[in-house]
Design an enzyme around this catalytic site. Structure first.
Site, PDB file in Angstrom:
ATOM      1  N   LYS A 143       1.388   7.512  -0.024  1.00 26.41           N
ATOM      2  CA  LYS A 143       1.487   7.398   1.440  1.00 26.41           C
ATOM      3  C   LYS A 143       2.823   6.783   1.864  1.00 26.41           C
ATOM      4  CE  LYS A 143      -2.257   4.915   1.766  1.00 26.41           C
ATOM      5  NZ  LYS A 143      -2.573   4.829   0.314  1.00 26.41           N
ATOM      6  N   ARG A 172      -8.340   1.713   7.512  1.00 30.71           N
ATOM      7  CA  ARG A 172      -8.939   1.708   6.178  1.00 30.71           C
ATOM      8  C   ARG A 172     -10.448   1.517   6.238  1.00 30.71           C
ATOM      9  NH1 ARG A 172      -4.098   0.081   3.226  1.00 30.71           N
ATOM     10  NH2 ARG A 172      -4.385   0.125   0.976  1.00 30.71           N
ATOM     11  N   ARG A 202       4.777   1.700 -10.487  1.00 31.07           N
ATOM     12  CA  ARG A 202       5.399   1.443  -9.178  1.00 31.07           C
ATOM     13  C   ARG A 202       6.245   0.163  -9.212  1.00 31.07           C
ATOM     14  NH1 ARG A 202       1.862   1.810  -3.853  1.00 31.07           N
ATOM     15  NH2 ARG A 202       0.438   0.439  -4.980  1.00 31.07           N
ATOM     16  N   ARG A 215       4.124  -5.165  -7.795  1.00 30.98           N
ATOM     17  CA  ARG A 215       3.143  -5.778  -6.887  1.00 30.98           C
ATOM     18  C   ARG A 215       2.022  -6.438  -7.691  1.00 30.98           C
ATOM     19  NH1 ARG A 215       1.765  -1.474  -2.215  1.00 30.98           N
ATOM     20  NH2 ARG A 215      -0.275  -2.415  -2.571  1.00 30.98           N
ATOM     21  N   ARG A 237      -9.423  -2.022  -6.281  1.00 31.34           N
ATOM     22  CA  ARG A 237      -8.920  -1.359  -5.062  1.00 31.34           C
ATOM     23  C   ARG A 237      -9.499   0.044  -4.938  1.00 31.34           C
ATOM     24  NH1 ARG A 237      -2.771  -1.785  -5.775  1.00 31.34           N
ATOM     25  NH2 ARG A 237      -2.641  -0.879  -3.699  1.00 31.34           N
TER      26      ARG A 237
HETATM   27  P1  ADP Z   1       0.717   4.461  -1.559  1.00 35.94           P
HETATM   28  O1  ADP Z   1       1.577   4.032  -0.397  1.00 35.94           O
HETATM   29  O2  ADP Z   1      -0.241   5.562  -1.197  1.00 35.94           O
HETATM   30  O3  ADP Z   1       0.028   3.307  -2.234  1.00 35.94           O
HETATM   31  P2  ADP Z   1       3.272   4.972  -2.914  1.00 35.94           P
HETATM   32  O4  ADP Z   1       4.035   5.831  -1.965  1.00 35.94           O
HETATM   33  O5  ADP Z   1       3.672   3.548  -3.037  1.00 35.94           O
HETATM   34  O6  ADP Z   1       1.678   5.111  -2.653  1.00 35.94           O
HETATM   35  O7  ADP Z   1       3.352   5.700  -4.338  1.00 35.94           O
HETATM   36  C1  ADP Z   1       2.762   5.108  -5.513  1.00 35.94           C
HETATM   37  C2  ADP Z   1       3.721   5.314  -6.698  1.00 35.94           C
HETATM   38  O8  ADP Z   1       3.739   6.710  -7.040  1.00 35.94           O
HETATM   39  C3  ADP Z   1       5.162   4.940  -6.408  1.00 35.94           C
HETATM   40  O9  ADP Z   1       5.702   4.352  -7.580  1.00 35.94           O
HETATM   41  C4  ADP Z   1       5.858   6.267  -6.065  1.00 35.94           C
HETATM   42  O10 ADP Z   1       7.237   6.264  -6.434  1.00 35.94           O
HETATM   43  C5  ADP Z   1       5.061   7.256  -6.937  1.00 35.94           C
HETATM   44  N1  ADP Z   1       4.856   8.576  -6.285  1.00 35.94           N
HETATM   45  C6  ADP Z   1       4.575   8.818  -4.986  1.00 35.94           C
HETATM   46  N2  ADP Z   1       4.387  10.137  -4.755  1.00 35.94           N
HETATM   47  C7  ADP Z   1       4.546  10.746  -5.961  1.00 35.94           C
HETATM   48  C8  ADP Z   1       4.483  12.120  -6.408  1.00 35.94           C
HETATM   49  N3  ADP Z   1       4.178  13.122  -5.566  1.00 35.94           N
HETATM   50  N4  ADP Z   1       4.696  12.379  -7.727  1.00 35.94           N
HETATM   51  C9  ADP Z   1       4.980  11.358  -8.579  1.00 35.94           C
HETATM   52  N5  ADP Z   1       5.053  10.057  -8.238  1.00 35.94           N
HETATM   53  C10 ADP Z   1       4.839   9.740  -6.941  1.00 35.94           C
HETATM   54  P1  AMP Z   2      -1.131  -1.136   0.722  1.00 33.85           P
HETATM   55  O1  AMP Z   2       0.265  -1.658   0.751  1.00 33.85           O
HETATM   56  O2  AMP Z   2      -1.428  -0.159   1.810  1.00 33.85           O
HETATM   57  O3  AMP Z   2      -1.525  -0.628  -0.652  1.00 33.85           O
HETATM   58  O4  AMP Z   2      -2.074  -2.381   1.013  1.00 33.85           O
HETATM   59  C1  AMP Z   2      -2.115  -3.503   0.134  1.00 33.85           C
HETATM   60  C2  AMP Z   2      -3.281  -4.402   0.490  1.00 33.85           C
HETATM   61  O5  AMP Z   2      -3.130  -4.907   1.823  1.00 33.85           O
HETATM   62  C3  AMP Z   2      -4.669  -3.744   0.483  1.00 33.85           C
HETATM   63  O6  AMP Z   2      -5.242  -3.677  -0.810  1.00 33.85           O
HETATM   64  C4  AMP Z   2      -5.434  -4.687   1.421  1.00 33.85           C
HETATM   65  O7  AMP Z   2      -5.777  -5.886   0.774  1.00 33.85           O
HETATM   66  C5  AMP Z   2      -4.385  -5.015   2.483  1.00 33.85           C
HETATM   67  N1  AMP Z   2      -4.406  -4.024   3.582  1.00 33.85           N
HETATM   68  C6  AMP Z   2      -3.434  -3.128   3.894  1.00 33.85           C
HETATM   69  N2  AMP Z   2      -3.789  -2.376   4.952  1.00 33.85           N
HETATM   70  C7  AMP Z   2      -5.037  -2.790   5.299  1.00 33.85           C
HETATM   71  C8  AMP Z   2      -5.968  -2.379   6.287  1.00 33.85           C
HETATM   72  N3  AMP Z   2      -5.696  -1.378   7.146  1.00 33.85           N
HETATM   73  N4  AMP Z   2      -7.161  -3.038   6.356  1.00 33.85           N
HETATM   74  C9  AMP Z   2      -7.444  -4.047   5.512  1.00 33.85           C
HETATM   75  N5  AMP Z   2      -6.633  -4.470   4.539  1.00 33.85           N
HETATM   76  C10 AMP Z   2      -5.426  -3.860   4.430  1.00 33.85           C
END
Ligand code: ADP
Ligand code: AMP
Length: 219
Positions: A14, A89, A124, A157, A168
């Site tokens: 995302k 969420r 990541r 992270r 999660r």
């Molecule tokens: P989210 O915001 O949904 O938690 P991220 O955008 O942080 O996901 O992506 C999670 C990890 O996967 C990151 O390390 C990113 O660089 C990698 N990633 C994201 N999209 C892809 C893809 N289509 N193919 C391979 N790796 C990806």
């Molecule tokens: P993210 O960066 O989106 O993966 O979010 C990391 C963490 O932040 C999640 O696992 C939750 O603990 C908290 N968080 C982020 N967005 C929300 C949301 N919309 N509602 C509740 N908790 C959230």
């Protein structure tokens, strides 16, 4: 005014897609995860309370998160549209969007298997200040361990540890996945709301172009 939601499990991509759509369409990104991490880094009481929950893979309270979003949307930059990453969420948060009349035109759900998610989260790396996201194999920085733009060190992270990732995913299935049906049903009833699913297991460039195509046709 055109609002968009990127829905999907943690690690689906995302944030990666949000950054791309932000660049291409000049849409401000509202990432609740990033806002919460900024509050933690600033050491605010809200951040301290959120950290305990986030480190355990639990969700922060709906009230706190909706408050962060409400504040963010008061900025003039959000006047013409915004992209939600990681919000809503829960069904309570989705209902808050309705009751606060936050306009949404497109809900784009990124679908991907759990196996891929685990691999994505374990590789990541993030630039804490900006939220820029890398992956050690799939999207490596130009210089190992350093942010491309600032040269500052990248971090892992705390909630990307394997034990927390499983929690999660459990939370996602229980509390966030119901939003897929929530929005699919609403989109079938509301002509101004589109719901689309994109296969996020494809390479980044392909996911980016599919989502951009949806944005161009719906918003
Ligand atoms: P989210 O915001 O949904 O938690 P991220 O955008 O942080 O996901 O992506 C999670 C990890 O996967 C990151 O390390 C990113 O660089 C990698 N990633 C994201 N999209 C892809 C893809 N289509 N193919 C391979 N790796 C990806
Ligand atoms: P993210 O960066 O989106 O993966 O979010 C990391 C963490 O932040 C999640 O696992 C939750 O603990 C908290 N968080 C982020 N967005 C929300 C949301 N919309 N509602 C509740 N908790 C959230």
């Amino acid at each position: 005014m055109s609002g968009m939601i990127l829905l999907g499990p943690p690690g689906a991509g995302k944030g990666t897609i949000a950054a791309y759509i932000q660049r291409e369409r000049d849409l401000p990104v509202v990432s609740t995860g990033h806002l919460l991490r900024q509050a933690i880094a600033a050491g605010t009481p809200l951040g301290l309370a959120a950290k305990t929950l986030m480190d355990q893979g639990q969700l922060v309270s709906d009230e706190v998160v909706v408050g962060l979003v409400r504040d963010f949307l008061t900025q003039p930059v959000c006047r013409h549209g915004y992209l939600f990453d990681g919000f809503p969420r829960t069904v309570v948060q989705a209902e808050a969007i309705l009751s606060e009349r936050i306009a949404i035109r497109l809900v784009c759900c990124l679908t991907v298997s759990e196996e891929v998610i685990v691999a994505r989260m374990s590789g990541r790396r993030v630039h804490p200040a900006s939220g820029r996201v890398y992956h050690i194999d799939n999207a490596p920085p130009k210089r190992e361990g350093l942010d491309d733009e600032t040269g500052e060190p990248l971090a892992t992270r705390a909630d990307d540890q394997p034990e927390v990732v499983l929690d999660r995913l459990r939370v996602y299935h229980q509390q966030t996945k119901p939003l897929i049906d929530f929005y699919r049903t609403r989109a079938a009833l509301e002509p101004d709301l589109a719901f689309v699913e994109v296969d996020a297991s494809q390479p980044v460039a392909q996911v980016q172009s599919e989502v951009l195509r949806m944005v161009a046709s719906e918003m």
